[in-house]
Design a protein around this motif. Sequence first.
Motif, PDB file in Angstrom:
ATOM      1  N   ASN A  46      23.907  10.629  -5.211  1.00 55.45           N
ATOM      2  CA  ASN A  46      24.012  10.059  -6.563  1.00 55.45           C
ATOM      3  C   ASN A  46      24.931  10.893  -7.448  1.00 55.45           C
ATOM      4  OD1 ASN A  46      22.380   7.745  -6.238  1.00 55.45           O
ATOM      5  ND2 ASN A  46      20.542   9.003  -6.422  1.00 55.45           N
ATOM      6  N   ASP A  47      24.870  12.214  -7.296  1.00 58.42           N
ATOM      7  CA  ASP A  47      25.782  13.076  -8.060  1.00 58.42           C
ATOM      8  C   ASP A  47      27.230  12.823  -7.653  1.00 58.42           C
ATOM      9  OD1 ASP A  47      23.592  14.149  -9.359  1.00 58.42           O
ATOM     10  OD2 ASP A  47      23.585  16.014  -8.191  1.00 58.42           O
ATOM     11  N   GLY A  96      38.236   5.293  -8.672  1.00 57.97           N
ATOM     12  CA  GLY A  96      37.228   5.877  -9.548  1.00 57.97           C
ATOM     13  C   GLY A  96      36.105   4.887  -9.838  1.00 57.97           C
ATOM     14  N   ASP A  97      35.800   4.024  -8.867  1.00 57.86           N
ATOM     15  CA  ASP A  97      34.849   2.924  -9.033  1.00 57.86           C
ATOM     16  C   ASP A  97      33.534   3.248  -8.323  1.00 57.86           C
ATOM     17  OD1 ASP A  97      33.410   0.525  -8.927  1.00 57.86           O
ATOM     18  OD2 ASP A  97      35.215  -0.700  -8.700  1.00 57.86           O
ATOM     19  N   SER A  98      32.542   3.684  -9.087  1.00 57.64           N
ATOM     20  CA  SER A  98      31.257   4.064  -8.501  1.00 57.64           C
ATOM     21  C   SER A  98      30.532   2.874  -7.880  1.00 57.64           C
ATOM     22  CB  SER A  98      30.377   4.739  -9.554  1.00 57.64           C
ATOM     23  OG  SER A  98      30.150   3.866 -10.641  1.00 57.64           O
ATOM     24  N   LYS A 153      28.427   9.683  -9.257  1.00 55.91           N
ATOM     25  CA  LYS A 153      28.687   9.909 -10.685  1.00 55.91           C
ATOM     26  C   LYS A 153      30.018  10.621 -10.897  1.00 55.91           C
ATOM     27  CE  LYS A 153      23.847  10.111 -12.038  1.00 55.91           C
ATOM     28  NZ  LYS A 153      22.745  10.995 -12.396  1.00 55.91           N
ATOM     29  N   VAL A 154      30.309  11.628 -10.077  1.00 59.76           N
ATOM     30  CA  VAL A 154      31.584  12.352 -10.192  1.00 59.76           C
ATOM     31  C   VAL A 154      32.753  11.394  -9.989  1.00 59.76           C
ATOM     32  CG1 VAL A 154      33.059  14.065  -9.057  1.00 59.76           C
ATOM     33  CG2 VAL A 154      30.695  14.635  -9.610  1.00 59.76           C
ATOM     34  N   GLY A 198      32.782   8.170 -10.431  1.00 66.13           N
ATOM     35  CA  GLY A 198      32.835   7.184 -11.509  1.00 66.13           C
ATOM     36  C   GLY A 198      33.167   7.747 -12.872  1.00 66.13           C
ATOM     37  N   THR A 199      33.125   9.072 -13.016  1.00 65.29           N
ATOM     38  CA  THR A 199      33.476   9.704 -14.287  1.00 65.29           C
ATOM     39  C   THR A 199      34.994   9.811 -14.377  1.00 65.29           C
ATOM     40  OG1 THR A 199      31.423  10.980 -14.260  1.00 65.29           O
ATOM     41  CG2 THR A 199      33.194  11.793 -15.684  1.00 65.29           C
ATOM     42  N   PRO A 200      35.580   9.379 -15.501  1.00 73.57           N
ATOM     43  CA  PRO A 200      37.050   9.460 -15.616  1.00 73.57           C
ATOM     44  C   PRO A 200      37.566  10.870 -15.317  1.00 73.57           C
ATOM     45  CG  PRO A 200      36.132   8.230 -17.452  1.00 73.57           C
ATOM     46  CD  PRO A 200      34.963   8.815 -16.698  1.00 73.57           C
ATOM     47  N   HIS A 201      38.640  10.914 -14.538  1.00 78.96           N
ATOM     48  CA  HIS A 201      39.258  12.184 -14.164  1.00 78.96           C
ATOM     49  C   HIS A 201      40.774  12.002 -14.142  1.00 78.96           C
ATOM     50  CE1 HIS A 201      37.645   9.971 -10.676  1.00 78.96           C
ATOM     51  NE2 HIS A 201      38.803  10.221 -10.111  1.00 78.96           N
TER      52      HIS A 201
END
Length: 152
Positions: free
Chosen positions: A75-76, A41-43, A79-80, A82-85
């Motif tokens: 870029n989207d 999860g590392d953008s 972001k997805v 890198g956003t916690p999930h």
Amino acid sequence: MKKLLMIVLFAATGTIAYCQQSATDGVKQTINTLFDGMRKGDSTMLRVAFAKEMILQSISTGKDGQAVISTDNANDFVKVIGTPHASVYDERITFGDIKIDGSLATVWAPYKFYLGNKFSHCGVDVFSLMKTPAGWKIIYIVDTRRKDNCIE
């Protein structure tokens, strides 16, 4: 004289093979950085692997059975990731054909995608990469997506 010529040719062939192997390793490392970043999860890891203007597309089958192409904003996508999930995004690839010509590389890689431990879909990723002063960067990804008939 023949022996000297043979030694020079052998050395040159070995050097070319070594350079090609090193380039192949660099290409694989960049792609592995992408998927390690997805799992973590590392953008930042994705941004390191991607060229600034990377293109991301998918080919799927529409409801009418025809092929449909969709383009996603890179870029989207970053972001997805890198956003916690809740679940780990785990794309498991097998490196297939890798072709390199100077600063251009292409890779064909069958994959299976899992959300955590649950199978989601499979297909083939096709990558185009460019050699830059900072190393190999992904400039283009196109993939196919399906739920069955996965390539082993």
